[in-house]
Design an enzyme around this catalytic site. Structure first.
Site, PDB file in Angstrom:
ATOM      1  N   SER A 197      17.550 110.858  -2.226  1.00  0.00           N
ATOM      2  CA  SER A 197      17.800 109.871  -1.176  1.00  0.00           C
ATOM      3  C   SER A 197      18.874 110.400  -0.228  1.00  0.00           C
ATOM      4  O   SER A 197      18.693 111.463   0.356  1.00  0.00           O
ATOM      5  CB  SER A 197      18.173 108.526  -1.799  1.00  0.00           C
ATOM      6  OG  SER A 197      18.089 107.484  -0.852  1.00  0.00           O
ATOM      7  N   GLU A 318       7.803 104.614  -2.891  1.00  0.00           N
ATOM      8  CA  GLU A 318       9.251 104.605  -2.645  1.00  0.00           C
ATOM      9  C   GLU A 318       9.774 103.201  -2.306  1.00  0.00           C
ATOM     10  O   GLU A 318      10.756 102.725  -2.867  1.00  0.00           O
ATOM     11  CB  GLU A 318       9.587 105.550  -1.480  1.00  0.00           C
ATOM     12  CG  GLU A 318       9.228 107.003  -1.698  1.00  0.00           C
ATOM     13  CD  GLU A 318      10.335 107.799  -2.359  1.00  0.00           C
ATOM     14  OE1 GLU A 318      11.351 107.187  -2.762  1.00  0.00           O
ATOM     15  OE2 GLU A 318      10.182 109.016  -2.476  1.00  0.00           O
ATOM     16  N   HIS A 409      11.264 104.302  -5.484  1.00  0.00           N
ATOM     17  CA  HIS A 409      12.385 105.157  -5.098  1.00  0.00           C
ATOM     18  C   HIS A 409      13.367 105.273  -6.254  1.00  0.00           C
ATOM     19  O   HIS A 409      13.711 104.281  -6.898  1.00  0.00           O
ATOM     20  CB  HIS A 409      13.069 104.530  -3.882  1.00  0.00           C
ATOM     21  CG  HIS A 409      14.128 105.373  -3.246  1.00  0.00           C
ATOM     22  ND1 HIS A 409      13.849 106.522  -2.560  1.00  0.00           N
ATOM     23  CD2 HIS A 409      15.478 105.211  -3.170  1.00  0.00           C
ATOM     24  CE1 HIS A 409      14.973 107.038  -2.085  1.00  0.00           C
ATOM     25  NE2 HIS A 409      15.979 106.262  -2.443  1.00  0.00           N
TER      26      HIS A 409
END
Length: 498
Positions: A197, A318, A409
């Site tokens: 991320s 995600e 995610h």
């Protein structure tokens, strides 16, 4: 330094002083090692400076506080953490402090540049050390407005680097590794950086940063590429809103404010602005400094970082982490309509693969927009300059939240670290048998890349690099295997859309 009984403790003899760590799970752990001076007082918003040496043996048995941060609202950041503005520390997990010169993996945590720290159980490097004979370094860096607020145009040259302070911290940590990791059994000439991320955005920025040249040799970017930055105009505007929230202090007054006041003003700006294009939030890096002299994707297109092998990829779902899979039809139309002028062709193009559920359609479109397409474009830019990139897709579906989580995610992180038994992971993967088999397959691919520069393993077979003629992607699921140009039709829809 305190007087320690080091009879049973591992001791690292560094150029800055001695460190006493601890034995844990068959490895040696050294926590809370300063890689830069405390960024307080006149050093607030300034580039990091080297730490001062110490005499005697420094206690490195515990982790340091995190960078200043407020609790968030997501699954990974809702708990308050122990933080302090004196936060520029790193942690080392090593098989031994000897002269073996092992490969090194430096991990940069995610958290939207607002949350997180290196001392998270999911990032425990023990398995890398015991299974792969790798030295693992995890770091803290400045976050939020203290790390990424471009104040230079408002407050002068003393703040000229404030839009990339956190990036400069990451460079400083890499310089510490170059200078000191051999003292922990690591090889400064075999350093891989990795992150997820915002950590992956950071990896992508470091790949193209002139200041990071020669400091690392391989890179892993999990769910993040080269599009998540502000241009100078946008960075200046964010800084203006931040200063207005604080009552427009001058430089001295800003440096004297307590950190909590800064965090509260930062949060007010975030709430007022919300998300921008591709999920970029207000306190993200701003290009225009020597650390990031242009838009990262343009620097990559010009060849920056092409000589460094890259392993990159995304998770299939995600955006389910932020609840998009629960949207109804109206929410789907509103969301996709905010990205493209005509939402119907986009939605219809995704239906054959995703189905008619509006939430999963919104999740698929947004996952591509924010994560998958930027990763593809980064790989394409690198290939045009002779760069070698391996691409993966993590598709294993979590059993949590009655199936509304999918391959969300951050779900892949404990698979890559082989930490599926650590605290909090069960909430992500759901009830049932722990997927240790898949965890070992993924973890071994990461080990192979860190050690040899190629993620191919006996379990996966040959994993070819990503090239536009084939676009081979390794799919990690109950059954793992190569897929050529997955979701090709959807990928082509994004051509010309930035």
């Amino acid at each position: 330094m305190t007087s320690l009984d080091t009879t049973e403790a591992p001791v690292a003899h560094t150029g800055l002083g001695e460190l006493a760590g601890r034995h844990r799970r068959g490895v040696q752990l050294f926590g809370g090692i300063p890689y830069a001076a405390a960024p307080v007082g006149d050093r607030r918003f300034a580039p990091p400076t080297p730490p001062e040496p110490w005499e005697g043996v420094r206690d490195a048995r515990r982790f340091s506080p995190a960078a200043p941060q407020l609790p968030g609202e997501g699954m990974t950041d809702w708990l308050p953490v122990r933080w302090d503005e004196d936060c520029l520390y790193l942690n080392v997990v090593t098989p031994a402090c000897d002269d073996a010169r092992r490969p090194v993996y430096l991990w940069i945590h995610g958290g939207a540049y607002q949350h997180g720290q290196g001392a998270v159980p999911w990032y425990d490097g023990t398995s890398f050390a015991t299974r792969g004979d790798i030295v693992v370094v995890t770091i803290n860096y400045r976050l939020g407005a203290l790390g990424f607020c471009d104040l230079g145009s408002h407050l002068g040259d003393g703040f000229s680097s404030s839009g990339v302070s956190g990036t400069l911290d990451q460079v400083a940590a890499l310089r510490w590794v170059r200078d000191h990791i051999a003292e922990f059994g690591g090889d400064p000439d075999r350093v891989t950086i990795g992150g997820e991320s915002a950590g992956a955005f950071s990896v992508s920025n470091l790949l193209v940063s002139p200041l990071a040249d020669g400091l690392f040799h391989r890179a892993i970017a999990q769910s993040g590429a080269t599009h998540h930055v502000h241009d100078p105009e946008a960075g200046t505007q964010v800084a203006d809103e931040f200063l207005a929230e604080l009552g427009r202090p001058d430089a001295g007054e800003l440096r004297d404010l307590d950190a909590l006041t800064i965090l509260e003003a930062q949060q007010a700006v975030i709430e007022a602005r919300g998300y921008e294009a591709r999920g970029i939030q207000p306190f993200y890096p701003t290009w225009g400094h020597e650390a990031l002299p242009g838009p990262p994707i343009d620097l990559a297109a010009g060849g920056r970082g092409a000589g460094i092998p890259l392993l990159t990829g995304t998770n299939e779902d995600e955006m389910s982490l932020w609840g998009l899979a629960t949207l109804g039809e109206a929410g789907l139309r509103r969301y996709v309509g905010g990205i493209v002028d005509d939402s119907d062709p986009f939605i219809d193009a995704y239906r054959p693969r995703v189905g008619d559920d509006p939430g999963w359609l919104a999740c698929a479109v947004s996952t591509d927009w924010v994560f998958r397409i930027p990763a593809v474009r980064h790989a394409e830019a690198r290939h045009a300059n002779g760069g070698t990139t391996w691409m993966y897709q993590f598709s294993w579906d979590s059993r949590a939240f009655e199936g509304r989580f999918g391959a969300a995610h951050a779900l892949e992180i404990p698979f890559t670290f082989n930490t599926l038994d650590r605290a909090g992971v069960d909430a992500f993967i759901g009830d049932g048998e722990v997927p240790h088999g898949l965890g070992e397959v993924v973890h071994d691919a990461w080990i192979a890349f860190i050690r040899d520069g190629d993620p191919s393993t006996s379990a996966l077979g040959h994993w070819p690099s990503y090239e536009p003629d084939r676009r081979a992607v390794m799919d990690f699921d109950e059954e793992c295997g190569l897929v050529d140009d997955p979701a090709a039709g959807e990928r082509l829809l994004w051509d010309g859309i930035r």
